[in-house]
Enzyme design. Structure first.
Site, PDB file in Angstrom:
ATOM      1  N   HIS A 163       0.854  -1.183   0.000  1.00  0.00           N
ATOM      2  CA  HIS A 163       0.000   0.000   0.000  1.00  0.00           C
ATOM      3  C   HIS A 163       0.894   1.239   0.000  1.00  0.00           C
ATOM      4  O   HIS A 163       2.028   1.202   0.448  1.00  0.00           O
ATOM      5  CB  HIS A 163      -0.922  -0.007   1.218  1.00  0.00           C
ATOM      6  CG  HIS A 163      -2.035  -0.995   1.112  1.00  0.00           C
ATOM      7  ND1 HIS A 163      -3.337  -0.693   1.424  1.00  0.00           N
ATOM      8  CD2 HIS A 163      -2.040  -2.294   0.721  1.00  0.00           C
ATOM      9  CE1 HIS A 163      -4.106  -1.761   1.233  1.00  0.00           C
ATOM     10  NE2 HIS A 163      -3.331  -2.748   0.813  1.00  0.00           N
ATOM     11  N   CYS A 165      -7.755  -0.088   3.774  1.00  0.00           N
ATOM     12  CA  CYS A 165      -8.065  -1.119   4.766  1.00  0.00           C
ATOM     13  C   CYS A 165      -9.149  -0.564   5.669  1.00  0.00           C
ATOM     14  O   CYS A 165      -9.044   0.571   6.145  1.00  0.00           O
ATOM     15  CB  CYS A 165      -6.818  -1.479   5.580  1.00  0.00           C
ATOM     16  SG  CYS A 165      -7.120  -2.735   6.850  1.00  0.00           S
TER      17      CYS A 165
END
Length: 314
Positions: free
Chosen positions: A218, A249
């Site tokens: 990420h 998330c």
């Protein structure tokens, strides 16, 4: 650094899985229309992707953004060589997935390396999850499907801090023993750094030589592409990314998206690494997602465009 076993002059090649249709769409505040999802996934298939994570068999009240997963799987029109992956959280989810097993080839089971994140994400301890994994692994093998594993928070947990490498690799070994042929290591909230990534994948590749290892980064703190480069230099040849830099998330708030597929592929092409993908078509797909969502996405390739002299995929 991992040993480079290529012959002189041999082109480096990597596999890229697109996870935007699952990891990206589930983190959008609004539900994307089923027809739009199908159109975007088909566009990704035309870009040459042969691995796409399409849907998730989670409870629709938990992630309503993915409640139309079966309709999406039935509606997409992808080339025959595309592996369609679905994410399954537990045995109940596997029951539901196997009712439509002809709609996909790969099943991903997942766990968080940290207890706190696992509890907050799926309300189970790591031990409870892995006990279920062993049962599900046997069922997946019986069905003749590909069993892929995902270990979230592999590079750090927002609640517990640094996660010991040995804990992550032990979980990976458990997955391999349960039948997983691919294991993905997720930097779920963007806590990795290139030096540690290189060390991690060097150790992981040495410990699990028989399993395909996948890097999933990420870009929460802007180090996503640097981490992907470090994984590549350590010997990793399998990556996941999300078009438009979609994703994040659900826990905790503030965890931004995956590295953009078009940014990752653009970097690889500029380095002479073969992905087999059409970068211009990836950018087109990301641009279409931007139009559907009605907001600007953060992919650098969308903003600045790909480097024009970068070699095309072979």
């Amino acid at each position: 650094m991992a040993q480079d076993n290529r012959t002189p002059g041999e082109t480096r090649r990597v596999q890229v899985r697109e996870v935007g249709p699952r990891d990206g769409f589930q983190n959008e505040p609004e539900t994307i229309a089923t027809a739009d999802k199908i159109r975007l996934i088909d566009a990704l298939g035309r870009a040459g992707l042969t691995r796409i994570e399409v849907a998730s068999f989670v409870r629709p009240d938990v992630i309503p953004q993915l409640s139309d997963g079966i309709e999406v799987l039935k509606g997409i029109d992808l080339p025959e060589d595309v592996e369609r992956m679905v994410l399954v959280p537990n045995s109940k989810g596997l029951d539901n997935a196997l009712k439509v097993r002809d709609l996909f080839e790969d099943i991903a089971l997942f766990v968080s390396a940290s207890q706190t994140h696992n509890k907050r994400n799926i309300n189970r301890t790591v031990e409870e999850t892995m006990a279920d994994v062993k049962v599900m692994g046997k069922r997946i093998a019986t069905e003749g499907l590909k069993f892929c594993a995902v270990i979230a928070t592999s590079f750090g947990c927002p609640f517990e801090g640094k996660v010991p490498m040995e804990r992550v690799l032990d979980l990976a070994a458990e997955f391999a023993e349960a039948g997983a042929t691919e294991i993905g290591f997720g930097d779920t909230t963007g806590m990795a750094n290139p030096a540690y990534v290189r060390e991690f994948f060097t150790a992981a590749l040495e410990r699990l030589p028989q399993v395909e290892l996948t890097a999933h980064f990420h870009n929460t703190r802007g180090q996503g592409l640097a981490n992907a480069y470090a994984a590549l230099e350590a010997g990793c040849t399998s990556f996941e990314a999300s078009f438009g830099e979609l994703g994040g998330c659900p826990v905790p708030v503030g965890s931004t998206g995956n590295i953009a597929t078009e940014d990752l592929v653009g970097m690889f092409h500029e380095m002479g690494v073969d992905t087999g993908l059409d970068l211009e078509k990836l950018v087109e797909a990301a641009r279409a997602a931007q139009s559907v969502l009605g907001r600007k996405l953060t992919s650098h390739s969308l903003i600045a465009g790909p480097v024009q002299w970068a070699p095309a995929a072979s």
